[in-house]
Motif scaffolding. Structure first.
Motif, mmCIF file in Angstrom:
data_model
loop_
_atom_site.group_PDB
_atom_site.id
_atom_site.type_symbol
_atom_site.label_atom_id
_atom_site.label_comp_id
_atom_site.label_asym_id
_atom_site.label_seq_id
_atom_site.Cartn_x
_atom_site.Cartn_y
_atom_site.Cartn_z
ATOM 1 N N LEU B 71 0.840 -1.197 0.000
ATOM 2 C CA LEU B 71 0.000 0.000 0.000
ATOM 3 C C LEU B 71 0.877 1.251 0.000
ATOM 4 C CD1 LEU B 71 -2.972 -0.268 -0.154
ATOM 5 C CD2 LEU B 71 -3.157 0.277 2.279
ATOM 6 N N LEU B 74 2.406 1.779 -3.395
ATOM 7 C CA LEU B 74 1.395 2.259 -4.352
ATOM 8 C C LEU B 74 1.074 3.722 -4.070
ATOM 9 C CD1 LEU B 74 -0.963 -0.837 -4.588
ATOM 10 C CD2 LEU B 74 0.628 0.031 -6.302
ATOM 11 N N SER B 75 0.944 4.060 -2.786
ATOM 12 C CA SER B 75 0.630 5.457 -2.456
ATOM 13 C C SER B 75 1.698 6.374 -3.019
ATOM 14 C CB SER B 75 0.580 5.623 -0.933
ATOM 15 O OG SER B 75 -0.053 4.509 -0.358
ATOM 16 N N ALA B 78 1.429 6.689 -6.660
ATOM 17 C CA ALA B 78 0.323 7.576 -7.020
ATOM 18 C C ALA B 78 0.768 9.021 -6.897
ATOM 19 C CB ALA B 78 -0.861 7.325 -6.092
ATOM 20 N N LEU B 79 1.418 9.323 -5.793
ATOM 21 C CA LEU B 79 1.976 10.661 -5.605
ATOM 22 C C LEU B 79 2.900 10.973 -6.778
ATOM 23 C CD1 LEU B 79 2.114 12.955 -3.488
ATOM 24 C CD2 LEU B 79 4.169 11.854 -2.616
ATOM 25 N N LEU B 81 2.678 10.122 -9.829
ATOM 26 C CA LEU B 81 1.969 10.580 -11.017
ATOM 27 C C LEU B 81 1.867 12.093 -11.031
ATOM 28 C CD1 LEU B 81 -0.945 8.051 -11.499
ATOM 29 C CD2 LEU B 81 0.896 8.583 -13.094
ATOM 30 N N LEU B 82 1.580 12.657 -9.871
ATOM 31 C CA LEU B 82 1.449 14.113 -9.765
ATOM 32 C C LEU B 82 2.821 14.761 -9.953
ATOM 33 C CD1 LEU B 82 -0.427 16.548 -8.928
ATOM 34 C CD2 LEU B 82 0.526 16.230 -6.648
ATOM 35 N N LEU B 83 3.810 14.230 -9.205
ATOM 36 C CA LEU B 83 5.148 14.820 -9.257
ATOM 37 C C LEU B 83 5.689 14.795 -10.688
ATOM 38 C CD1 LEU B 83 6.661 13.264 -6.024
ATOM 39 C CD2 LEU B 83 5.510 15.450 -6.345
ATOM 40 N N ARG B 85 4.263 15.211 -13.382
ATOM 41 C CA ARG B 85 3.777 16.333 -14.181
ATOM 42 C C ARG B 85 4.464 17.632 -13.780
ATOM 43 N NH1 ARG B 85 0.243 15.150 -17.688
ATOM 44 N NH2 ARG B 85 -1.236 13.422 -17.419
#
Lengths: 340, 291, 397, 258
Positions: B71, B74-75, B78-79, B81-83, B85
């Motif tokens: 977990l 994965l968290s 996921a973070l 994905l934002l970074l 960009r």
């Protein structure tokens, strides 16, 4: 980028740039410089508090280092270990003055010579590397230097460093006096680099910085000029180190670590690495920055990181790039093609 | 118990454990450079976040360790994905700005962690693997064994991924030459994002895995980053087999040097070693030398 | 998965935004009312590493001082020379470097007009501060290991945490008495001022008691796997493994890993308070661990302080926090007694404050012999032992 | 016939065991303009790199104007008057066109680091001379109108010409051109050809690589054909291109995918 955007005019192209737009641009630049110079001279009168002088001195010293790195970057190499030379200078000067009891002048000269010699010794080898590889080897060199300073305890005082380093001269004991002293030395360094960059040597440095092969084909000894720039930079960093040590009166290894080296890089990137003005603006922006953020105690570092990220995002060519871009827009009627 | 044999086995075992840890740290780092040509100064911070999230899920939400680990990773991904960009995509192919950007990000993440988790060293407790195994007079904490096993598994999985999956092949083509890749109709952006996620995932997993053995602090990433540097220089920037070789060298080497000569000497030795190596063979032991 | 992604994007976005908003508020909220609203404020400087190495200590300064200030302000402010002052903490990060300390001190002294400073912790920042504070006659209550800190800059500077010089000899003596069979000692320490300045002192103390130091190794800061060093240490057959002043985190790992590689003998720590953390990190492996400790959690004042701390801040309390709180208490009491802000008067008042009760026992200044100035706070200290996961004080010295 | 300006004797170069150039023998006479042709992978570019010092030969000797210059650094050779152009990097893209030309004239304008730093009279004169020469070259080759545009922003054809300016600016005696007309349209090709002939008439010897046989054979009296790292044939252009071996090699070279 267009050459005319550089602070270094290709002497001969002056007649061509004698267009009203460019002349106005130049006039504007001259005006700006004049304002800055006067501002720097009267700074102590405007902000007599020791704190503002202290920050101003730190800015001036860091400008020496950033400008030194700029010289290396102009030859197309990014060093992540410049602080090593600064540290070497600081400790050399301190050693000569405190252990050998030599006058400050000797320590100062030592701080110029010793880092220069080191650069001369390693330069020919490490400068064969390019891009990331050069960055990484200089990073490693920086780490080694710091470890040596840390472990050579009898010589360097180890982690506790050396305290009670005397000022260069009794009359330089006051912050105001030291401010002007630092101002003079820094100005001299900038002047020297400016003269260098605007001379044929500078032309060669820019050429090899952009395309080794063409430069070589035109008879420019790329490797020799690179080493030259590397050595000059090392000596300048030595100067910064010496001034730093005798200003603060206390030095310890961790000040000359990776973060210090990165500050020079950041100053060039944030300020703009294509012109000599870049690193100067960069230092003047980054060194005081933490002071504005200190109030946020725990949050200051986060904001510092954010500022770095934001600046490189919105001003890819650095602050100076953004500014000159604006200036050119205001001052030139003709749209300039290749300028990204 | 201190027979010279047991000493040797102990050195070997420690070295093996370290190698596994280092491989976990270096893999994602070298991957990102190999394909995106980005020197990710925030790699250490992502490693740290992996550890912290695992701690959060394990110690605060009381999930079983492995669920927490997964977990957590994965968290962080996921973070990521934002970074990707805000701090990476704008800087693809712009090394200089990239360095400063990832650096700024690293600082932000580290001190955000300071605020969220404090500066005091945390530990994932209760220790998920308290047992200690004894092999030929040498001892190996079961936690270390877990790291070794999972690291090996991940490396194999990664190998399979790059050799035998479509995306993996695309990855390798892009690494070789983005233009050719595009010509062959590979969507660079897809590959980039995939690479980035893999790299972040690996970093985070490494953090969560190694975290259960040691203490967690927001600054734990710095040391990891430096280790990653040394390893990729040894093995060759962007070379996955190289990073594994580098990890093994550094792991066994550190174990031996530390045991026989002590920490200071070991550390200086490593930096001198990579300086010499870079000087004579910039592309590292297994790296492709490119003109 | 996709949901997870969104949730986390949201989560991050909010944390960042909220964080930035809360930051200034947090500052504001820390000023509790008490003295008359028109009361002049007296800035008290705080300096400590909030970033860089030893980052945890910065919060110890910030919060320790803040709590002491809250006490004063909530009880009507500080009356000095006929005026009632509202105290205000001005805290600056020193990045754990000399230049950082110098910058923070310069700013406090010349920009914020602070006459009194609590902190910093660690030689580099303190050595950076003192030349400036000394020149401006600013009183500093700090903690840096380097002996020069008192020898060269002792006039206006007090060291409020006992150093190895003070507690190593009695600790070694106690070990000699209670473990007569033990002969050999081993040390593992970071290659910073701890390994370079403190450990040699502890070594002297042990040798004075007839122990033989057979292993003394440094590691690079940031090291987490000590098994290689421990492996070699065990080859040397040490009876006592001394963790000296290792930070609690490192000490915890050293205990854990030493036991894991099969070290059976005694583990002690001469210095570096924070035994609680060692227990947290090493878990059951910490049993039998003996440590120097100077903070008795059962002491009434201490209990009250800890409660006060956790009422205001969450998370683990750094073990330096009570020292910084105590330092501030001593300073404020001195201001009351001196009834003046004049540096020299305040200094001489502090000099004569022996007996003033703190959670570390009555104030007692020492150091005349070693540093040539009586500005070293001497506190009574305890020897604590971990018995089935609980910390027990087994001796008081 | 007199001693040649450039002579390459039995030069070989291996890359990873494979011969890129093998037993190469080439001579360029004073004032001559000679074409070097051959299929892809024949080793033409490597040959030029060997001659101009960018690649060190494994065996053989290179003599320039009677001096053995084997293995000398490119910039040393440039000072002797041997200058090359590159197929791909024609110019410094971000520097202005004028700056490009001036950089090319470096040898004309440089009088040593110290001199140019303290701006001695000699140095100032030299620098002025260099920039004036650069300007005149731009004038001659009709690039002056782009003078303060970044080189990367001007049309490709002009960039190629700028490459010639950069090479000419150092006042060479021998010019080695690597596909100066590659990727140009017919008019541009003719323009370049005219320039090269003018250059040659001004007394500069030229060795030019190109694929475009028409372009090259129209301009060069003599052709050298390379194949698999060695010289396949050489002689008067008209005859050489008729040789069956050459045609075979060429077609063969064309057939195999490059």
């Amino acid at each position: 980028m267009d050459n005319s955007a550089r602070d270094v005019p290709a002497t001969s192209s002056a007649p061509l740039r004698m267009r009203s737009s460019s002349t106005r641009l130049i006039l504007a630049q001259i005006a700006a410089i004049a304002v800055i110079v006067i501002g720097l001279l009267v700074w102590p009168a405007l902000f007599p508090q020791e704190f503002y002088l202290h920050i101003a001195i730190l800015v001036l010293l860091s400008i020496i280092g950033s400008v030194a790195l700029h010289l290396v970057m102009r030859t197309g190499r990014l060093s992540l270990g410049q602080a090593a030379f600064c540290g070497l200078g600081a400790y050399t000067s301190t050693f000569l003055v405190m252990k050998v009891h030599a006058p400050f002048v000797m320590g100062f000269l030592g701080a110029i010579v010793v880092p220069g010699l080191l650069a001369l010794a390693i330069g020919p080898v490490v400068l064969r590397l390019r891009g990331v590889y050069f960055a990484l080897i200089t990073f490693a060199l920086g780490e080694v230097m710091q470890l040596l300073l840390l472990d050579a305890q009898p010589l360097t005082g180890g982690a506790d460093g050396i305290f009670g380093i005397p000022p260069p001269a009794v009359f330089l004991n006051s912050p105001v006096a030291y401010y002007y002293f630092a101002l003079i030395v820094t100005a001299a360094c900038i002047g020297f680099v400016y003269a260098l960059l605007s001379s044929q040597v500078g032309r060669a440095l820019d050429a090899i910085g952009e395309t080794d092969n063409l430069a070589e084909a035109a008879g420019i000894a790329a490797s020799r000029f690179r080493v030259f720039a590397f050595v000059v930079a090392a000596s300048m960093l030595g100067i910064e180190g010496s001034l730093f040590a005798h200003y603060l009166g206390y030095i310890s290894p961790q000040v000359f670590g990776f973060n210090a080296s990165l500050l020079y890089v950041a100053a060039n990137v944030v300020g703009g690495s294509t012109s000599l003005v870049g690193p100067i603006i960069g230092s003047a922006f980054l060194v005081p920055l933490p002071e504005f953020l200190r109030g946020f105690v725990q949050y200051q570092q986060i904001l510092y990181g954010a500022v770095l990220l934001i600046v490189v995002t919105i001003a890819p060519r650095g602050l100076v790039g953004a500014i000159t871009g604006k200036m050119r827009l205001c001052f030139s009627r003709r749209k300039d093609g290749g300028d990204e | 118990m201190a027979s010279s044999l047991s000493l040797v086995t102990q050195i070997a075992i420690n070295g093996l454990a370290l190698s596994a840890e280092y491989a976990m740290i270096a893999l994602g780092f070298t991957l990102l450079f190999g394909i995106l040509r980005i020197v990710n100064f925030a790699h250490g911070s992502l490693f740290m976040l992996g550890a912290m999230f695992t701690y959060e899920f394990c110690t605060v939400f009381h999930l079983p360790y492995f669920e927490a680990l997964l977990l957590g990773a994965l968290s962080v991904a996921a973070l990521g994905l934002l970074l990707e960009r805000i701090a990476y995509r704008p800087f693809y192919g712009r090394e200089l700005q990239g360095i400063i950007a990832t650096l700024g990000l690293a600082i932000m993440l580290q001190y955000a962690a300071v605020i969220l988790w404090g500066q005091q060293p945390l530990s994932i407790s209760p220790t998920p693997f308290p047992a200690v195994l004894h092999i030929a007079g040498a001892s190996l904490p079961s936690g270390q064994l877990v790291i070794i096993v999972i690291a090996t598994f991940l490396l194999l999985a990664f190998y399979y991924f790059t050799r035998f999956t479509k995306l993996g092949l695309a990855l390798r083509v892009v690494a070789e030459d983005p233009e050719i890749a595009q010509a062959q109709g590979i969507h660079l952006n897809v590959v980039y994002v995939a690479t980035f996620l893999t790299s972040v995932l690996l970093a985070a997993l490494a953090g969560g895995l190694i975290g259960q053995q040691y203490t967690l602090t927001p600054s734990m990433g710095t040391d990891a980053l430096i280790k990653a540097f040394i390893i990729v220089i040894l093995g060759g920037l962007g070379s996955v087999p190289g990073s594994i070789l580098g990890s093994v060298l550094l792991g066994l080497g550190t174990s031996t040097l530390d045991t026989l000569f002590g920490g200071n000497i070991a550390e200086v030795t490593w930096f001198v070693a990579i300086i010499v190596l870079l000087a004579v063979r910039p592309s590292g032991l297994l790296g492709r030398s490119h003109g | 998965m996709l949901n997870l992604v969104r949730t986390y994007r949201l989560l991050l976005a909010t944390t960042v935004v909220v964080g930035l908003l809360v930051a200034p508020l947090a500052q504001a909220s820390s000023k509790t009312a008490g003295p008359p609203p028109n009361a002049p404020t007296l800035p008290i400087g705080g300096v400590g590493p909030l970033s860089g190495g030893g980052g945890a200590w910065g919060l110890a300064v910030e919060r320790g001082l803040q709590l002491a200030i809250d006490d004063v302000n909530s009880s009507g402010g500080l009356r000095v020379g006929g005026t009632v002052y509202r105290l205000k903490e001005v805290m600056y990060d020193d990045n754990y470097t000399g230049v950082g300390g110098a910058t923070a001190a310069t700013r406090l002294v010349t920009a914020d007009g602070a006459k009194f400073i609590i902190g910093s912790i660690g030689s580099p920042p303190v050595l950076g501060m003192l030349p400036i504070t000394q020149a401006h006659h600013v009183i500093v209550l700090s903690d840096g290991f380097a002996s020069a800190i008192l020898r060269k800059f002792g006039t206006y500077n007090f060291r409020v945490v006992p150093t190895t010089t003070e507690f190593a000899p009695p600790m070694a003596k106690w070990l000699r008495e209670h473990y007569p069979a033990a002969k050999t000692v081993g040390f593992i320490s970071p290659n910073d001022e701890i390994g370079q300045i403190l450990v040699p002192e502890i070594v002297k103390a042990y040798q004075a008691q007839g122990f033989k130091v057979v292993f003394n190794e440094n590691y690079a800061r940031g090291t987490t796997d000590f098994t290689p060093l421990l492996t070699r240490m065990m080859e040397q057959k040490v009876d006592i493994f001394d963790l000296n002043s290792n930070a609690p985190g490192d000490a915890g790992l050293l205990v854990k890993q030493a036991r894991q590689v099969g070290y059976k003998n005694l583990i002690v720590q001469t210095g570096g308070p924070g035994i609680g953390q060692v227990v947290k990190i090493a878990g059951p492996l910490a049993n039998g661990f003996i440590s120097y400790d100077n903070f008795d959690p059962n002491d009434v004042a201490a209990k009250h302080f800890v409660a006060e701390y956790h009422a205001k801040y969450q998370g683990v309390m750094d073990s330096y926090t009570p020292y910084m709180y105590t330092a501030a208490q001593i300073l404020f009491e001195a201001l009351r007694r001196a009834n003046s802000l004049n540096a020299n008067e305040v200094v001489s008042t502090i000099d004569h404050m022996d007996g003033y009760p703190t959670m570390f026992g009555p104030v007692q200044w020492t150091g005349q012999r070693v540093y040539g100035v009586k500005h070293q706070l001497a506190t009574s200290f305890y020897i604590a032992k971990v018995i089935d996961g609980k910390v027990h004080v087994i001796a008081k010295i | 016939m007199t001693v040649p300006l450039l002579s390459v004797d039995r030069v070989s170069k291996r890359f990873g065991g494979l011969y890129a150039v093998r037993d190469l023998n080439i001579a360029v006479q004073r004032g001559e303009i000679v074409g070097l042709i051959g299929p892809n992978g024949a080793g033409k570019t490597t040959a030029v790199s060997l001659i101009t010092g960018f690649v060190r030969p494994d065996e053989g000797a290179i003599t320039f104007d009677g001096v053995d210059v084997t293995g000398r650094m490119p910039h040393r050779l440039a000072t002797l008057g041997m200058v090359r152009t590159f197929q791909h990097t024609a110019s410094y893209p971000s520097a202005s066109v004028l700056e490009n030309a001036i950089r090319g004239a470096f040898l004309v304008g440089y009088r040593g680091a110290l001199a140019s730093l303290v701006r001695t009279r000699a140095a100032r004169v030299a620098a002025r001379e260099a920039s004036e020469y650069a300007l005149s070259l731009l004038q001659d080759l009709d690039l002056l109108r782009f003078a303060d545009r970044p080189a990367g922003s001007i049309p490709y054809g002009h960039q190629k010409v700028l490459g010639l300016v950069h090479a000419l600016a150092s006042r060479p005696r021998l010019l080695l051109l690597d596909e100066p007309a590659a990727g140009l349209n017919q008019d541009e090709v003719d323009h370049v050809r005219a320039i090269l002939e003018k250059i040659n008439q001004s007394g500069i010897s030229v060795l030019v690589i190109d694929h475009n046989v028409r372009f090259i054979s129209g301009m060069c009296k003599r052709l050298i054909v390379m194949y698999q790292g060695g010289v396949l044939a050489q002689g008067p252009a008209a005859d050489v291109i008729k040789l069956p071996a050459v045609i075979e090699a060429y077609l063969g070279g064309m057939r195999e995918p490059a």
